[in-house]
Design an enzyme around this catalytic site. Structure first.
Site, PDB file in Angstrom:
ATOM      1  N   GLY A 167       1.002  -1.189   0.308  1.00 15.90           N
ATOM      2  CA  GLY A 167       0.033  -0.129   0.130  1.00 15.90           C
ATOM      3  C   GLY A 167       0.961   1.179  -0.218  1.00 15.90           C
ATOM      4  O   GLY A 167       0.151   2.024   0.622  1.00 15.90           O
ATOM      5  N   GLY A 184      10.799  -0.194   5.452  1.00 14.63           N
ATOM      6  CA  GLY A 184      10.375  -0.235   4.196  1.00 14.63           C
ATOM      7  C   GLY A 184       8.937   0.939   5.139  1.00 14.63           C
ATOM      8  O   GLY A 184       8.867   2.190   4.376  1.00 14.63           O
ATOM      9  N   ILE A 236      10.085  -9.448  11.994  1.00 13.47           N
ATOM     10  CA  ILE A 236      10.634 -10.568  12.447  1.00 13.47           C
ATOM     11  C   ILE A 236      12.180 -10.497  11.676  1.00 13.47           C
ATOM     12  O   ILE A 236      13.031 -11.945  12.678  1.00 13.47           O
ATOM     13  CB  ILE A 236       9.652 -12.312  11.817  1.00 13.47           C
ATOM     14  N   ASP A 237      11.994 -10.253  11.035  1.00 10.15           N
ATOM     15  CA  ASP A 237      13.798  -9.909  10.579  1.00 10.15           C
ATOM     16  C   ASP A 237      14.647  -9.390  11.498  1.00 10.15           C
ATOM     17  O   ASP A 237      16.591  -9.729  10.933  1.00 10.15           O
ATOM     18  CB  ASP A 237      14.055  -9.509   8.647  1.00 10.15           C
ATOM     19  N   ARG A 296      19.245 -38.660   7.644  1.00  9.01           N
ATOM     20  CA  ARG A 296      19.519 -37.549   6.080  1.00  9.01           C
ATOM     21  C   ARG A 296      20.051 -36.259   6.488  1.00  9.01           C
ATOM     22  O   ARG A 296      20.157 -35.780   7.950  1.00  9.01           O
ATOM     23  CB  ARG A 296      17.563 -36.898   5.894  1.00  9.01           C
TER      24      ARG A 296
END
Ligand code: F6P
Length: 360
Positions: free
Chosen positions: A79, A117, A140-141, A176
């Protein structure tokens, strides 16, 4: 004097946003007798006619709300008022419309909860419209400058740690190499912290370039020591070995991170013969209920933001530094994103534990 303030959440959601809103409403309405309204979906709510707002009162927050993920106000990361995406696909500068609509609300100040941002966009709007803005960092970053913690980060780390806890038994059962791909648009904070807490053998972050050969050598060393599995965690922004970003262009025209986990899985299988599997954690890192640490800093930030308005300090962002809350210029906080520092305690600890970053 009774003040009238507005609050909005902007950019991607994360855990703890409702706890921030609660902190603001409790301090403003209960503590100071002010009136608070929430603007829905970030600045987008100001484009509705009339503006899409919600009166916020403390009784709304006595129950589950602050314990819940998401944001009761809604949010958007599409937005941008200066390049608003119109239905015909064109972009339009709608900043004047948004400022005019905000003015009709008669607010003395605006609290914007956002990442770097959103914070940059809100600041630009505030300068253009002469609005009194206070910022609260969330992402969260955890890559906003000048603050050790942003709201949402602790929960995302917890979710990623829990995922590693759940991947370990299945990795061991099937012999694995399990690769967990986590979010982190530019910085590797989630991968690093969760990798440490979740006992990863290999942690790949965008700040530390790696070689597949080094990762393969680590897996071989583990094998020689009798280990039949390995756990790797990778931040989505890590590049391929050739320096190319792992992007996916979607039908909506947006290009988003995706695929580094699969790329690594194939490369590791090719180099070691190991059986590999990939788990892409995605938005579960954002939608979880906030952990205690996030609820704590969220409410502390909310209270502190209102107190900044009380003393007339604007164009500032509340921040966590050295076990305390301080306020910093928004411009300073968003000037550079906060990358993982190579000599940080977490990197040093990981190296001390023998974790492989792929650089040696
Ligand atoms: O910046 C926060 C973040 O969650 C990043 O880690 C991730 O790349 C991005 O947002 C995802 O955004 P969206 O909600 O558009 O998928």
């Amino acid at each position: 004097m009774v003040k009238r303030i507005g609050i909005l959440t902007s950019g991607g959601d994360c855990a703890g946003l409702n706890a921030v809103i609660r902190g603001v409403v409790a301090r403003a309405s209960e503590g100071l007798g002010w009136e608070v309204i929430g603007i829905r979906e970030g600045t987008k709510g100001l484009l509705s006619k009339p503006p899409d707002v919600l009166a916020l009162e403390l009784p709304m927050f006595t129950g589950q709300v602050m314990r819940q993920g998401g944001t009761l106000l809604g949010t958007t990361n599409r937005g941008n008022p200066f390049a608003f995406l119109m239905p015909d696909g064109t972009e339009k500068d709608r900043s004047d419309e948004i400022i005019a609509a905000y003015r009709t609300l008669g607010r003395d100040a605006l609290i914007g909860i956002g990442g770097d941002g959103s914070m940059a966009i809100l600041r630009r709007l505030a300068i253009q419209g002469d609005l009194s803005l206070v910022g609260i960092p969330k992402t969260i970053d955890n890559d906003i400058g000048s603050t050790e913690f942003s709201v949402g980060y602790a929960t995302a780390v917890d979710v990623a740690t829990e995922a590693l806890d759940m991947l370990q038994p299945t990795a061991a059962s099937h012999s694995r190499v399990m690769i967990l791909e986590v979010m982190g648009r530019d910085a590797g904070h989630i991968a690093l912290a969760a990798g440490l807490a979740g006992g990863a053998d290999i942690i790949l972050i965008p700040e530390i370039p790696y070689k597949i050969a080094n990762i393969a050598a680590k897996i071989e060393r583990l094998k020689k020591r009798g280990r039949n599995f390995a756990l790797a965690i990778v931040a989505e922004a890590v590049k391929r070995e050739d320096g190319e970003s792992a992007w996916v262009t979607h039908r909506d025209g947006e290009t988003r991170y995706g695929g580094i986990g699969s790329y690594l899985a194939d490369a590791i299988t090719a180099a070691t013969g190991a059986e590999t599997r990939v788990t892409v954690l995605g938005h579960v890192q954002r939608g979880a209920a906030p952990v205690a640490q996030d609820r704590l800093i969220a409410q502390a930030f909310g209270v502190a933001a209102v107190d900044l308005i009380r003393v007339g300090k604007f164009d500032r962002m509340v921040a966590w530094q050295n076990r305390d809350i301080v306020d910093v210029p928004i411009a300073e906080a968003i000037e550079h994103y906060q990358a993982v520092e190579q000599d940080s305690v977490q990197v040093r600890t990981a190296r001390g534990l023998g974790v492989c970053f792929g650089d040696t």
